[in-house]
Design an enzyme around this catalytic site. Structure first.
Site, PDB file in Angstrom:
ATOM      1  N   ARG A  63       0.818  -1.208   0.000  1.00 38.10           N
ATOM      2  CA  ARG A  63       0.000   0.000   0.000  1.00 38.10           C
ATOM      3  C   ARG A  63       0.856   1.264   0.000  1.00 38.10           C
ATOM      4  NH1 ARG A  63      -4.959  -0.732   2.939  1.00 38.10           N
ATOM      5  NH2 ARG A  63      -3.689  -1.773   4.486  1.00 38.10           N
ATOM      6  N   TYR A  64       1.998   1.195   0.664  1.00 34.13           N
ATOM      7  CA  TYR A  64       2.911   2.338   0.752  1.00 34.13           C
ATOM      8  C   TYR A  64       4.189   1.983   0.003  1.00 34.13           C
ATOM      9  CZ  TYR A  64      -0.045   3.037   4.893  1.00 34.13           C
ATOM     10  OH  TYR A  64      -1.094   3.171   5.756  1.00 34.13           O
ATOM     11  N   ARG A  67       7.318   0.080   2.088  1.00 32.28           N
ATOM     12  CA  ARG A  67       7.106  -1.073   2.957  1.00 32.28           C
ATOM     13  C   ARG A  67       5.908  -1.877   2.476  1.00 32.28           C
ATOM     14  NH1 ARG A  67       5.210   3.731   4.631  1.00 32.28           N
ATOM     15  NH2 ARG A  67       3.575   3.924   6.205  1.00 32.28           N
ATOM     16  N   CYS A  76      -3.832 -17.954  13.818  1.00 34.79           N
ATOM     17  CA  CYS A  76      -3.229 -17.430  15.035  1.00 34.79           C
ATOM     18  C   CYS A  76      -3.385 -18.484  16.124  1.00 34.79           C
ATOM     19  CB  CYS A  76      -3.944 -16.155  15.485  1.00 34.79           C
ATOM     20  SG  CYS A  76      -3.760 -14.813  14.299  1.00 34.79           S
ATOM     21  N   CYS A  80      -8.727 -13.174  18.336  1.00 33.94           N
ATOM     22  CA  CYS A  80      -9.364 -12.006  18.932  1.00 33.94           C
ATOM     23  C   CYS A  80     -10.739 -11.869  18.275  1.00 33.94           C
ATOM     24  CB  CYS A  80      -8.553 -10.748  18.645  1.00 33.94           C
ATOM     25  SG  CYS A  80      -6.796 -10.941  18.960  1.00 33.94           S
ATOM     26  N   CYS A  83     -11.080  -9.265  15.459  1.00 35.08           N
ATOM     27  CA  CYS A  83     -10.016  -9.311  14.441  1.00 35.08           C
ATOM     28  C   CYS A  83     -10.425  -8.608  13.138  1.00 35.08           C
ATOM     29  CB  CYS A  83      -9.653 -10.762  14.135  1.00 35.08           C
ATOM     30  SG  CYS A  83      -8.428 -10.909  12.817  1.00 35.08           S
ATOM     31  N   ARG A  85      -9.066  -8.951  10.269  1.00 31.04           N
ATOM     32  CA  ARG A  85      -8.985  -9.842   9.100  1.00 31.04           C
ATOM     33  C   ARG A  85      -9.770 -11.129   9.366  1.00 31.04           C
ATOM     34  NH1 ARG A  85      -3.187  -8.267   8.525  1.00 31.04           N
ATOM     35  NH2 ARG A  85      -3.210  -6.605   6.993  1.00 31.04           N
ATOM     36  N   ASP A 247     -11.292  -1.327  13.193  1.00 27.68           N
ATOM     37  CA  ASP A 247     -11.712  -1.455  11.792  1.00 27.68           C
ATOM     38  C   ASP A 247     -13.118  -2.058  11.719  1.00 27.68           C
ATOM     39  OD1 ASP A 247      -9.276  -0.456  10.681  1.00 27.68           O
ATOM     40  OD2 ASP A 247      -8.314  -2.350  11.229  1.00 27.68           O
ATOM     41  N   ASP A 284      -7.400   3.386  10.014  1.00 27.50           N
ATOM     42  CA  ASP A 284      -7.154   2.895   8.665  1.00 27.50           C
ATOM     43  C   ASP A 284      -8.376   3.308   7.848  1.00 27.50           C
ATOM     44  OD1 ASP A 284      -5.713   1.225   6.730  1.00 27.50           O
ATOM     45  OD2 ASP A 284      -4.942   0.218   8.531  1.00 27.50           O
ATOM     46  N   LYS A 291      -3.311   4.368   6.725  1.00 25.05           N
ATOM     47  CA  LYS A 291      -3.541   4.855   8.087  1.00 25.05           C
ATOM     48  C   LYS A 291      -3.235   6.347   8.176  1.00 25.05           C
ATOM     49  CE  LYS A 291      -1.798   0.578  10.124  1.00 25.05           C
ATOM     50  NZ  LYS A 291      -1.286   0.038   8.839  1.00 25.05           N
TER      51      LYS A 291
HETATM   52  C1  LIG Z   1      -0.280  -0.766   8.644  1.00 27.59           C
HETATM   53  C2  LIG Z   1       0.330  -1.114   7.401  1.00 27.59           C
HETATM   54  C3  LIG Z   1       1.704  -0.941   7.197  1.00 27.59           C
HETATM   55  C4  LIG Z   1       2.616  -0.408   8.266  1.00 27.59           C
HETATM   56  O1  LIG Z   1       2.411   0.940   8.413  1.00 27.59           O
HETATM   57  P1  LIG Z   1       3.326   1.798   9.404  1.00 27.59           P
HETATM   58  O2  LIG Z   1       2.599   3.091   9.488  1.00 27.59           O
HETATM   59  O3  LIG Z   1       4.663   1.894   8.762  1.00 27.59           O
HETATM   60  O4  LIG Z   1       3.383   1.058  10.699  1.00 27.59           O
HETATM   61  C5  LIG Z   1       2.236  -1.274   5.981  1.00 27.59           C
HETATM   62  N1  LIG Z   1       1.459  -1.742   4.981  1.00 27.59           N
HETATM   63  C6  LIG Z   1       0.142  -1.909   5.142  1.00 27.59           C
HETATM   64  C7  LIG Z   1      -0.641  -2.412   3.996  1.00 27.59           C
HETATM   65  C8  LIG Z   1      -0.475  -1.610   6.348  1.00 27.59           C
HETATM   66  O5  LIG Z   1      -1.794  -1.796   6.500  1.00 27.59           O
HETATM   67  S1  SF4 Z   2      -6.237  -9.353  15.493  1.00 30.45           S
HETATM   68 FE1  SF4 Z   2      -6.581 -11.138  14.165  1.00 30.45          FE
HETATM   69  S2  SF4 Z   2      -4.600 -11.498  13.159  1.00 30.45           S
HETATM   70 FE2  SF4 Z   2      -4.212 -10.195  14.949  1.00 30.45          FE
HETATM   71  S3  SF4 Z   2      -3.726 -11.646  16.628  1.00 30.45           S
HETATM   72 FE3  SF4 Z   2      -5.906 -11.188  16.767  1.00 30.45          FE
HETATM   73  S4  SF4 Z   2      -6.869 -12.867  15.595  1.00 30.45           S
HETATM   74 FE4  SF4 Z   2      -4.703 -12.832  15.008  1.00 30.45          FE
END
Ligand SMILES: *Cc1c(COP(=O)(O)O)cnc(C)c1O
Ligand code: SF4
Length: 323
Positions: A63-64, A67, A76, A80, A83, A85, A247, A284, A291
């Site tokens: 996305r960025y 990174r 996991c 959670c 979660c 995702r 989220d 996000d 973010k």
């Molecule tokens: C959160 C996230 C990151 C990390 O973002 P930082 O602001 O550098 O911590 C990188 N890629 C994606 C797709 C993310 O959702």
């Molecule tokens: S938020 Fe989702 S991916 Fe993160 S530790 Fe909890 S269950 Fe696992």
């Protein structure tokens, strides 16, 4: 449990013991399913942070520019209930070896990616042997300068912080690459003596630790809970990095705190807590726009419940709050 949740459920032996000792505690509230998660909300999104929009191949979210996420694990040790995702995690297969090779080729072909974030799911569901192989594959890519590991394992299964895991982390540092571990921790109650021992074992080896927390109704949505959490983390040697606005994953509306309340909490923390312990409160932007910090000019209120949020490119996105 008298209900069947559509979402993955799993506890570690350690969590079973902790939850039995404190059935109304912060861990029970985060890991035990309740009926509330069966109730859909109008704002639910299947892909709340737009992972799919920015996924060039399975396992990569880019996305960025500098990174990218490498989603090695699809599960996991414990799930959670909020979660972000949850439509994917615990419900899909981990990457096949062919998919891993495609993902590595993508990283290699994009040298602007200087940082890889190993996440999922939780990368620590793998054995140290397997994790070592994933790390070795990444270290072969010269353009990578920093490896980040996002995990909740030290909190849900402190025994997972083995000496061989610590050795693996140190091996990365020996190559001259940076390694940063980001631990997901939401309440000071999570920092039991066992968990503290595990975290200290990492810190004492010179590994950098950051934390990320999610703002959760009924769990940490008061000044005192957040203050204790960030204070205890900081005193342990862990820098609070992010406080995430929740989220819009399905079945998590009952955990949602409004932006107005979140901003108030963070503002109030400023007065009572050392600056060292202040995380950045981030949201996000739904849809995959990235973010942004919440307490800033990035967010403008335009109606009683509506906001305009400006992403890192300067584009504006509509957002409707709950109150
Ligand atoms: C959160 C996230 C990151 C990390 O973002 P930082 O602001 O550098 O911590 C990188 N890629 C994606 C797709 C993310 O959702
Ligand atoms: S938020 Fe989702 S991916 Fe993160 S530790 Fe909890 S269950 Fe696992």
């Amino acid at each position: 449990m008298d209900m069947v949740s559509p979402y993955a459920f799993r506890l570690t032996e350690y969590l079973k013991k902790e939850i039995a000792a404190r059935p109304e505690g912060a861990l029970a509230k985060q890991f035990m399913p309740t009926r509330a998660e069966l109730t859909p909300a109008p704002s639910d999104m299947l892909d709340p942070i737009g992972d799919r929009v920015h996924s060039p191949c399975p396992g990569i979210v880019h996305r960025y520019p500098d990174r990218a996420l490498y989603l090695v694990a699809a599960s996991c040790a414990a799930y959670c209930r909020y979660c972000f995702r949850k439509e994917v995690v615990g419900r899909t297969k981990p990457l096949s070896s062919k998919e891993r090779n495609v993902a590595l080729d993508y990283i290699r072909a994009h040298p602007e990616i200087r940082e890889i974030i190993l996440t999922g799911g939780d990368p620590l569901v793998f054995s140290d042997l397997k994790l070592g192989q994933y790390l070795a594959d990444l270290l072969d890519i010269e353009s990578l300068r920093l490896i980040r590991i996002h995990t909740r394992a030290p909190i849900v299964d402190p025994g997972r912080v083995t000496s061989s895991f610590i050795d693996l982390c140190r091996q990365v540092q020996v190559t001259g690459r940076g390694l940063q571990i980001v631990v997901h921790c939401n309440h000071a109650e999570e920092l039991t003596p066992e968990v503290r021992t595990a975290l200290k074992a990492l810190i004492s080896q010179g590994l950098g630790l950051l934390s990320q927390s999610v703002l959760l109704k009924g769990i940490n949505d008061c000044e005192l809970a957040l203050e204790n959490l960030f204070r205890e983390l900081t005193y342990l040697g862990i820098k609070p990095y992010y406080l995430h606005h929740l989220d819009r994953a399905p079945g998590s509306e009952h955990f949602r705190v409004s932006l107005v309340r979140g901003m108030e909490l963070v503002r109030n923390l400023r007065g009572c807590l050392t600056g060292l312990a202040q995380p950045t409160y981030v949201i996000d932007i739904p849809g995959g726009y990235g973010k942004v910090p919440v307490n800033s000019d990035y967010i403008k209120r335009v109606g009683p419940k509506t906001y305009h949020i400006v992403d890192w490119r300067g584009q504006s996105h509509a957002y409707t709050d709950i109150e």
